[in-house]
Design an enzyme around this catalytic site. Structure first.
Site, short mmCIF file in Angstrom:
data_model
loop_
_atom_site.label_atom_id
_atom_site.label_comp_id
_atom_site.label_asym_id
_atom_site.label_seq_id
_atom_site.Cartn_x
_atom_site.Cartn_y
_atom_site.Cartn_z
N GLY A 157 21.09 60.68 76.25
CA GLY A 157 20.79 60.39 77.59
C GLY A 157 21.23 61.25 78.69
O GLY A 157 20.76 61.05 79.85
N GLU A 163 26.24 60.92 71.97
CA GLU A 163 25.74 61.87 71.06
C GLU A 163 24.43 62.67 71.88
O GLU A 163 23.44 62.33 71.87
CB GLU A 163 24.96 61.12 69.92
CG GLU A 163 24.52 59.65 70.35
CD GLU A 163 23.84 58.85 69.15
OE1 GLU A 163 24.63 59.06 68.00
OE2 GLU A 163 22.90 58.65 69.11
N PRO A 164 24.87 63.66 72.71
CA PRO A 164 24.13 64.30 73.44
C PRO A 164 23.34 65.23 72.75
O PRO A 164 24.03 66.14 72.08
CB PRO A 164 25.00 65.01 74.62
CG PRO A 164 26.30 64.92 74.05
CD PRO A 164 26.55 63.92 72.95
N GLY A 165 22.18 65.52 73.20
CA GLY A 165 21.21 66.62 72.67
C GLY A 165 21.01 67.57 73.73
O GLY A 165 21.40 68.68 74.18
N ARG A 202 6.75 69.87 75.66
CA ARG A 202 7.14 68.69 76.75
C ARG A 202 5.97 68.68 77.77
O ARG A 202 5.85 67.23 78.28
CB ARG A 202 8.52 69.11 77.06
CG ARG A 202 9.54 69.36 75.93
CD ARG A 202 10.84 69.07 76.44
NE ARG A 202 11.46 68.01 77.12
CZ ARG A 202 11.52 67.79 78.27
NH1 ARG A 202 11.25 68.74 79.10
NH2 ARG A 202 11.80 66.60 78.78
N TYR A 237 4.88 64.81 77.92
CA TYR A 237 5.39 63.97 79.05
C TYR A 237 5.17 64.53 80.41
O TYR A 237 5.65 63.63 81.47
CB TYR A 237 6.94 63.77 78.82
CG TYR A 237 7.68 63.63 77.29
CD1 TYR A 237 7.39 62.60 76.65
CD2 TYR A 237 8.31 64.93 76.99
CE1 TYR A 237 8.04 62.32 75.31
CE2 TYR A 237 8.56 64.95 75.44
CZ TYR A 237 8.48 63.60 74.79
OH TYR A 237 9.22 63.60 73.46
N CYS A 271 -6.71 75.41 72.11
CA CYS A 271 -8.10 74.92 72.52
C CYS A 271 -8.06 73.24 72.91
O CYS A 271 -8.31 72.48 71.96
CB CYS A 271 -9.09 74.89 71.31
SG CYS A 271 -9.22 76.70 70.76
N TYR A 328 14.57 70.01 72.64
CA TYR A 328 13.33 69.58 72.46
C TYR A 328 12.15 70.54 72.43
O TYR A 328 11.07 70.46 73.06
CB TYR A 328 12.83 68.23 72.85
CG TYR A 328 14.16 67.32 73.05
CD1 TYR A 328 14.06 66.72 71.56
CD2 TYR A 328 14.82 67.00 73.98
CE1 TYR A 328 15.49 65.83 71.31
CE2 TYR A 328 16.01 66.44 73.75
CZ TYR A 328 16.21 65.71 72.50
OH TYR A 328 17.08 64.72 72.36
N1 LLP Z 1 20.84 59.91 69.95
C1 LLP Z 1 19.63 59.17 69.45
C2 LLP Z 1 19.72 58.13 68.60
C3 LLP Z 1 18.51 59.62 70.00
O1 LLP Z 1 17.49 59.10 69.65
C4 LLP Z 1 18.54 60.54 70.84
C5 LLP Z 1 17.32 61.42 71.27
C6 LLP Z 1 19.83 61.60 71.31
C7 LLP Z 1 20.79 60.78 70.65
C8 LLP Z 1 19.85 62.68 71.98
O2 LLP Z 1 19.45 62.21 73.46
P1 LLP Z 1 19.73 62.88 74.55
O3 LLP Z 1 20.93 63.30 74.84
O4 LLP Z 1 18.93 64.58 74.37
O5 LLP Z 1 18.91 62.37 75.64
N2 LLP Z 1 11.63 64.73 72.86
C9 LLP Z 1 12.04 64.22 74.33
C10 LLP Z 1 13.51 63.59 74.11
C11 LLP Z 1 13.65 62.57 73.16
C12 LLP Z 1 14.89 62.16 72.74
C13 LLP Z 1 14.82 61.34 71.33
N3 LLP Z 1 16.12 61.07 71.06
C14 LLP Z 1 12.13 65.39 75.37
O6 LLP Z 1 11.50 66.41 75.13
O7 LLP Z 1 12.38 65.10 76.61
#
Ligand code: LLP
Length: 434
Positions: free
Chosen positions: A246, A286-288, A324, A328, A355, A384
């Site tokens: 998040g 758990e950041p992505g 994205r 979104y 298309c 993503y």
């Molecule tokens: N942990 C869990 C269980 C999750 O479902 C997610 C993301 C994360 C961690 C990592 O979240 P972050 O740090 O990236 O906010 N496709 C979307 C984002 C969907 C995120 C899904 N879950 C986008 O392109 O923005």
């Protein structure tokens, strides 16, 4: 500056100047020339820096802080390996992500598998790998135990409505498919305790791309209260509290980066306020997005211009390369990657070759006059981005490179026609005339 000319700042080692967009002082156009477009270009330095910034903010606030990289954001094995080198564990959402993380050297003890509506096969893969399992619904616990006992167990808790960077990025509240109430989870913990499990954790992931530190204070208080209740219900203290991901990044020119020091203080103050002593359990994130989003540009070339209004600039990337914006309404900055152009700027729609009318990468941007062959860069494309790319319209997915001061390394080659037909049995050649 005329309206719309302000650009989202690029982080080091990217820069803009007389040579256009550069990485470690070299024009990105060089790499586009060598590897072709569309091309995902990731700066190794920025990925490492993001981990270090996050750890530097949290380590003083919580002695047992751990970062589990959310592999779903960018599962390229070279990126996962880089994050492992920086000491990250892994948050996995599928059997393949577990395998990629294991092969990158992440030990099972530093991994979590978060199961949303899992099949028995996936639960079995997580059990075999020996990692902690985080269940979305306590009703799954009986099915899990029929397959085997996890090393550690947590439940994903839904804290009710909270913030999110966009409606599609809200994972909490009654309308969300994720998580369960604390009450239901407590029954799940007790059930597992009654079958002999003593190692528990807790988890929440209310939303993604959040730029307000205050939100994380709420997450801390919620987890602190939940930790107390779980300890009381099971008679054992939880070993970890996972605050999810998040952590947001600025995509738009006027957005400010998330203040990580304040975020760390808010989250850990929230935990302490609810009676969790610092270090009483491990605190996980758990950041992505935060770790990889701004490390990457998507390079794409102009294919055709259809002057308007509206003025359409077609490029060789599209919703199949970066989904994205179409999914979104997400904003990605558009930079002219070659030498800067003078002359008037026009309100422009950047569109791809797919298309679909939703195949738009950027809308209402003030860009100079562009010609076929010009190179553009879309910013903040590392999270993503490739991960959600597809072969729609039967198009090969792009290449990915990793750039350091020493040069560029291909970390995924561009797909070919043959890749598009992998798994398709060879069909007999048609005989005779059509
Ligand atoms: N942990 C869990 C269980 C999750 O479902 C997610 C993301 C994360 C961690 C990592 O979240 P972050 O740090 O990236 O906010 N496709 C979307 C984002 C969907 C995120 C899904 N879950 C986008 O392109 O923005």
């Amino acid at each position: 500056m005329t309206p719309g000319e302000e650009r989202t700042a690029l982080p080091e080692p990217f820069a803009t100047g007389p040579d256009g967009v550069t990485v470690h002082g070299r024009p990105v156009a060089e790499w586009a020339g060598r590897f072709g477009t569309p091309l995902y270009l990731t700066a190794e330095h920025r990925v490492r820096e993001n981990v270090r910034r996050l750890r530097a903010a949290f380590a003083p606030c919580w002695p047992t802080y751990r970062i589990l990289y959310a592999v779903k954001a960018n599962s390229n094995p070279a990126i996962v390996r880089l994050l492992r080198e920086e000491g990250c564990g892994a948050d996995c959402s599928s059997a393949a992500e577990i395998r990629i993380a294991r092969e990158a050297g992440v030990p099972a003890a530093e991994m979590l598998y978060t199961a949303a509506y899992p099949s028995d096969g996936e639960l079995g893969a997580a059990l075999d790998a020996g990692l902690a399992i985080n269940l979305d619904d306590p009703a799954l616990v009986e099915r899990l135990f029929r397959l085997g006992q996890p090393s550690r167990l947590s439940f994903r808790l839904n804290p009710g409505p909270t913030e999110a960077g966009a409606e599609g990025l809200r994972f909490s509240g009654r309308q969300s498919k994720f998580g369960s109430s604390l009450g239901a989870a407590l029954r799940g913990y007790r059930w597992a305790r009654d079958r002999g499990l003593r190692r528990f954790g807790l988890h929440t992931m209310p939303g993604s791309n959040i730029l307000k530190p205050r939100h994380f204070g709420g997450v801390g208080r919620f987890l602190g209260r939940a930790a107390r209740r779980v300890a009381r219900a099971t008679g054992v203290a939880p070993e970890f509290a996972d605050a999810g991901g998040g952590l947001g990044v600025p995509y738009r020119p006027r957005e400010r980066p998330l203040d990580l020091n304040r975020t760390a203080r808010e989250l850990t103050d929230g935990l302490r306020r609810e009676g969790s002593p610092a270090g009483g359990f491990e605190l996980w994130n758990e950041p992505g997005r935060l770790l990889v989003a701004d490390s990457t540009l998507l390079l794409t070339r102009v294919t055709h211009v259809k002057p308007g209004p509206p003025n359409f600039v077609g490029v060789d990337a599209g919703m199949h390369t970066l989904l994205r914006p179409a999914l979104y309404g997400a904003y990605h900055e558009v930079y002219v990657a070659g030498a800067p152009r003078s002359g008037p700027r026009r309100r422009t729609i950047v569109t791809g070759p797919i298309c679909e009318n939703t195949d738009v990468l950027a809308r209402g941007r003030y860009l100079p006059e562009l010609r076929p062959g010009d190179l553009l860069a879309l910013g903040t494309a590392g999270a993503y981005g490739f991960a959600m790319a597809s072969q729609y319209n039967t198009r090969p997915r792009p290449a990915e490179i990793l750039v350091s001061p020493r040069g560029a390394r291909l970390i995924r080659r561009r797909e070919t026609f043959e890749d598009l037909l992998v798994g398709v049995p060879a069909s007999p050649r048609p005989r005779g005339r059509p």
